[in-house]
Design a protein around this motif. Structure first.
Motif, PDB file in Angstrom:
ATOM      1  N   TYR A   1       0.827  -1.202   0.000  1.00 44.07           N
ATOM      2  CA  TYR A   1       0.000   0.000   0.000  1.00 44.07           C
ATOM      3  C   TYR A   1       0.863   1.255   0.000  1.00 44.07           C
ATOM      4  CZ  TYR A   1      -3.748  -3.160   1.390  1.00 44.07           C
ATOM      5  OH  TYR A   1      -4.665  -4.188   1.433  1.00 44.07           O
ATOM      6  N   ALA A   2       0.340   2.297  -0.638  1.00 47.21           N
ATOM      7  CA  ALA A   2       0.952   3.609  -0.487  1.00 47.21           C
ATOM      8  C   ALA A   2       0.743   4.075   0.945  1.00 47.21           C
ATOM      9  CB  ALA A   2       0.311   4.603  -1.458  1.00 47.21           C
ATOM     10  N   ASP A   3       1.704   4.831   1.456  1.00 44.34           N
ATOM     11  CA  ASP A   3       1.599   5.312   2.835  1.00 44.34           C
ATOM     12  C   ASP A   3       0.307   6.101   3.067  1.00 44.34           C
ATOM     13  OD1 ASP A   3       5.167   6.000   3.308  1.00 44.34           O
ATOM     14  OD2 ASP A   3       3.992   4.148   3.503  1.00 44.34           O
ATOM     15  N   SER A   4      -0.125   6.810   2.047  1.00 47.45           N
ATOM     16  CA  SER A   4      -1.293   7.681   2.186  1.00 47.45           C
ATOM     17  C   SER A   4      -2.600   6.914   2.376  1.00 47.45           C
ATOM     18  CB  SER A   4      -1.407   8.593   0.961  1.00 47.45           C
ATOM     19  OG  SER A   4      -1.485   7.822  -0.213  1.00 47.45           O
ATOM     20  N   VAL A   5      -2.612   5.619   2.056  1.00 50.35           N
ATOM     21  CA  VAL A   5      -3.857   4.852   2.177  1.00 50.35           C
ATOM     22  C   VAL A   5      -3.755   3.721   3.190  1.00 50.35           C
ATOM     23  CG1 VAL A   5      -4.346   5.386  -0.240  1.00 50.35           C
ATOM     24  CG2 VAL A   5      -3.404   3.138   0.338  1.00 50.35           C
ATOM     25  N   LYS A   6      -2.590   3.492   3.744  1.00 49.13           N
ATOM     26  CA  LYS A   6      -2.413   2.404   4.719  1.00 49.13           C
ATOM     27  C   LYS A   6      -3.375   2.553   5.887  1.00 49.13           C
ATOM     28  CE  LYS A   6       2.428   1.088   4.035  1.00 49.13           C
ATOM     29  NZ  LYS A   6       3.799   1.160   4.593  1.00 49.13           N
ATOM     30  N   GLY A   7      -3.997   1.436   6.251  1.00 49.06           N
ATOM     31  CA  GLY A   7      -4.941   1.446   7.354  1.00 49.06           C
ATOM     32  C   GLY A   7      -6.343   1.866   6.970  1.00 49.06           C
ATOM     33  N   ARG A   8      -6.509   2.376   5.749  1.00 49.59           N
ATOM     34  CA  ARG A   8      -7.841   2.813   5.307  1.00 49.59           C
ATOM     35  C   ARG A   8      -8.333   2.003   4.109  1.00 49.59           C
ATOM     36  NH1 ARG A   8      -8.524   7.699   3.241  1.00 49.59           N
ATOM     37  NH2 ARG A   8      -6.373   7.895   2.435  1.00 49.59           N
ATOM     38  N   PHE A   9      -7.419   1.626   3.225  1.00 46.72           N
ATOM     39  CA  PHE A   9      -7.778   0.880   2.020  1.00 46.72           C
ATOM     40  C   PHE A   9      -7.341  -0.570   2.161  1.00 46.72           C
ATOM     41  CE2 PHE A   9      -7.620   4.566  -1.316  1.00 46.72           C
ATOM     42  CZ  PHE A   9      -8.458   5.316  -0.506  1.00 46.72           C
ATOM     43  N   THR A  10      -8.120  -1.469   1.552  1.00 46.38           N
ATOM     44  CA  THR A  10      -7.763  -2.886   1.521  1.00 46.38           C
ATOM     45  C   THR A  10      -7.950  -3.421   0.113  1.00 46.38           C
ATOM     46  OG1 THR A  10      -8.484  -3.185   3.823  1.00 46.38           O
ATOM     47  CG2 THR A  10      -8.206  -5.164   2.478  1.00 46.38           C
ATOM     48  N   ILE A  11      -6.888  -3.998  -0.432  1.00 46.32           N
ATOM     49  CA  ILE A  11      -6.972  -4.635  -1.742  1.00 46.32           C
ATOM     50  C   ILE A  11      -7.137  -6.137  -1.541  1.00 46.32           C
ATOM     51  CG2 ILE A  11      -4.451  -4.875  -1.986  1.00 46.32           C
ATOM     52  CD1 ILE A  11      -4.847  -4.323  -5.009  1.00 46.32           C
ATOM     53  N   SER A  12      -7.979  -6.735  -2.366  1.00 45.50           N
ATOM     54  CA  SER A  12      -8.192  -8.169  -2.301  1.00 45.50           C
ATOM     55  C   SER A  12      -8.550  -8.669  -3.698  1.00 45.50           C
ATOM     56  CB  SER A  12      -9.309  -8.518  -1.303  1.00 45.50           C
ATOM     57  OG  SER A  12     -10.535  -7.938  -1.705  1.00 45.50           O
ATOM     58  N   ARG A  13      -8.535  -9.977  -3.859  1.00 47.64           N
ATOM     59  CA  ARG A  13      -8.872 -10.542  -5.158  1.00 47.64           C
ATOM     60  C   ARG A  13      -9.599 -11.865  -4.983  1.00 47.64           C
ATOM     61  NH1 ARG A  13      -3.539 -11.073  -8.380  1.00 47.64           N
ATOM     62  NH2 ARG A  13      -4.884 -12.132  -9.916  1.00 47.64           N
ATOM     63  N   ASP A  14     -10.425 -12.167  -5.975  1.00 51.21           N
ATOM     64  CA  ASP A  14     -11.128 -13.434  -6.040  1.00 51.21           C
ATOM     65  C   ASP A  14     -10.798 -14.034  -7.397  1.00 51.21           C
ATOM     66  OD1 ASP A  14     -12.903 -15.553  -6.285  1.00 51.21           O
ATOM     67  OD2 ASP A  14     -14.529 -14.502  -5.274  1.00 51.21           O
ATOM     68  N   ASN A  15      -9.863 -14.951  -7.407  1.00 55.15           N
ATOM     69  CA  ASN A  15      -9.416 -15.500  -8.692  1.00 55.15           C
ATOM     70  C   ASN A  15     -10.498 -16.335  -9.378  1.00 55.15           C
ATOM     71  OD1 ASN A  15      -6.955 -14.252  -8.503  1.00 55.15           O
ATOM     72  ND2 ASN A  15      -5.863 -16.063  -7.735  1.00 55.15           N
ATOM     73  N   ALA A  16     -11.425 -16.855  -8.610  1.00 54.75           N
ATOM     74  CA  ALA A  16     -12.525 -17.610  -9.217  1.00 54.75           C
ATOM     75  C   ALA A  16     -13.483 -16.693  -9.971  1.00 54.75           C
ATOM     76  CB  ALA A  16     -13.274 -18.383  -8.151  1.00 54.75           C
ATOM     77  N   LYS A  17     -13.524 -15.422  -9.562  1.00 60.10           N
ATOM     78  CA  LYS A  17     -14.414 -14.454 -10.209  1.00 60.10           C
ATOM     79  C   LYS A  17     -13.658 -13.492 -11.120  1.00 60.10           C
ATOM     80  CE  LYS A  17     -17.912 -14.482  -6.552  1.00 60.10           C
ATOM     81  NZ  LYS A  17     -18.680 -13.667  -5.572  1.00 60.10           N
ATOM     82  N   ASN A  18     -12.341 -13.702 -11.260  1.00 59.09           N
ATOM     83  CA  ASN A  18     -11.524 -12.821 -12.113  1.00 59.09           C
ATOM     84  C   ASN A  18     -11.660 -11.352 -11.702  1.00 59.09           C
ATOM     85  OD1 ASN A  18     -10.875 -15.118 -13.496  1.00 59.09           O
ATOM     86  ND2 ASN A  18     -11.928 -14.592 -15.374  1.00 59.09           N
ATOM     87  N   THR A  19     -11.709 -11.106 -10.421  1.00 61.76           N
ATOM     88  CA  THR A  19     -11.999  -9.764  -9.928  1.00 61.76           C
ATOM     89  C   THR A  19     -11.038  -9.364  -8.812  1.00 61.76           C
ATOM     90  OG1 THR A  19     -14.338 -10.018 -10.502  1.00 61.76           O
ATOM     91  CG2 THR A  19     -13.781  -8.270  -8.948  1.00 61.76           C
ATOM     92  N   VAL A  20     -10.624  -8.108  -8.867  1.00 59.30           N
ATOM     93  CA  VAL A  20      -9.850  -7.511  -7.791  1.00 59.30           C
ATOM     94  C   VAL A  20     -10.666  -6.359  -7.219  1.00 59.30           C
ATOM     95  CG1 VAL A  20      -8.575  -5.992  -9.368  1.00 59.30           C
ATOM     96  CG2 VAL A  20      -7.606  -6.554  -7.130  1.00 59.30           C
ATOM     97  N   TYR A  21     -10.553  -6.173  -5.906  1.00 55.02           N
ATOM     98  CA  TYR A  21     -11.345  -5.172  -5.212  1.00 55.02           C
ATOM     99  C   TYR A  21     -10.437  -4.165  -4.497  1.00 55.02           C
ATOM    100  CZ  TYR A  21     -14.776  -8.935  -5.700  1.00 55.02           C
ATOM    101  OH  TYR A  21     -15.599  -9.922  -6.192  1.00 55.02           O
ATOM    102  N   LEU A  22     -10.995  -2.989  -4.288  1.00 53.24           N
ATOM    103  CA  LEU A  22     -10.338  -2.012  -3.425  1.00 53.24           C
ATOM    104  C   LEU A  22     -11.403  -1.461  -2.486  1.00 53.24           C
ATOM    105  CD1 LEU A  22      -7.617  -0.621  -2.827  1.00 53.24           C
ATOM    106  CD2 LEU A  22      -8.445   1.308  -4.196  1.00 53.24           C
ATOM    107  N   GLN A  23     -11.338  -1.887  -1.238  1.00 54.77           N
ATOM    108  CA  GLN A  23     -12.242  -1.365  -0.210  1.00 54.77           C
ATOM    109  C   GLN A  23     -11.616  -0.103   0.364  1.00 54.77           C
ATOM    110  OE1 GLN A  23     -15.348  -2.502   0.881  1.00 54.77           O
ATOM    111  NE2 GLN A  23     -15.349  -0.573   2.028  1.00 54.77           N
ATOM    112  N   MET A  24     -12.348   0.987   0.273  1.00 55.08           N
ATOM    113  CA  MET A  24     -11.830   2.281   0.720  1.00 55.08           C
ATOM    114  C   MET A  24     -12.691   2.803   1.855  1.00 55.08           C
ATOM    115  SD  MET A  24     -10.948   4.004  -2.980  1.00 55.08           S
ATOM    116  CE  MET A  24     -12.663   4.155  -3.444  1.00 55.08           C
ATOM    117  N   ASN A  25     -12.104   2.933   3.017  1.00 52.36           N
ATOM    118  CA  ASN A  25     -12.802   3.427   4.199  1.00 52.36           C
ATOM    119  C   ASN A  25     -12.199   4.748   4.662  1.00 52.36           C
ATOM    120  OD1 ASN A  25     -14.344   1.016   4.228  1.00 52.36           O
ATOM    121  ND2 ASN A  25     -12.824  -0.014   5.521  1.00 52.36           N
TER     122      ASN A  25
END
Length: 119
Positions: free
Chosen positions: A60-84
């Motif tokens: 993560y970039a320092d500016s988003v650490k602790g607030r953003f979470t990246i994840s992926r679901d390879n079965a769905k061919n999808t990557v996510y970015l949860q931004m809080n």
């Protein structure tokens, strides 16, 4: 060749949350490192977060650490970015990117999705 399509952007108040999605097609998704980049008006495109093929390594970039979470679901061919806890300075166009070689630059890009955070 891999095609990437982002979704989930929009307008949110400061302190709110959004989840971005990026769906890939064309190649085996699990063969690619994935990343989320962002570009604010008048600024360069910078990495926000990236994730390895298996999902075991995230950066993560320092500016988003602790607030953003990246994840992926390879079965769905999808990557996510949860931004809080979004801030006005998170306002940018967010791009999904892929690379087949972890040692090279990201070379496949989506068209981007706008995220606007109001004060």
């Amino acid at each position: 060749q891999v095609q990437l399509v982002e979704s989930g952007g929009g307008l949110v108040q400061a302190g709110g949350s959004l989840r971005l999605s990026c769906t890939a097609s064309g190649r085996t998704f699990s063969h690619y490192d994935m990343g989320w980049f962002r570009q604010a008006p008048g600024k360069e495109r910078d990495l926000a977060a990236r994730i390895s093929r298996s999902g075991s390594i995230t950066v993560y970039a320092d500016s988003v650490k602790g607030r953003f979470t990246i994840s992926r679901d390879n079965a769905k061919n999808t990557v996510y970015l949860q931004m809080n806890s979004l801030k006005p300075e998170d306002t940018a166009v967010y791009y999904c990117a892929a690379r087949a070689n972890p040692s090279s630059a990201f070379n496949y890009w989506g068209r981007g999705t706008q995220v606007t955070v109001s004060p």
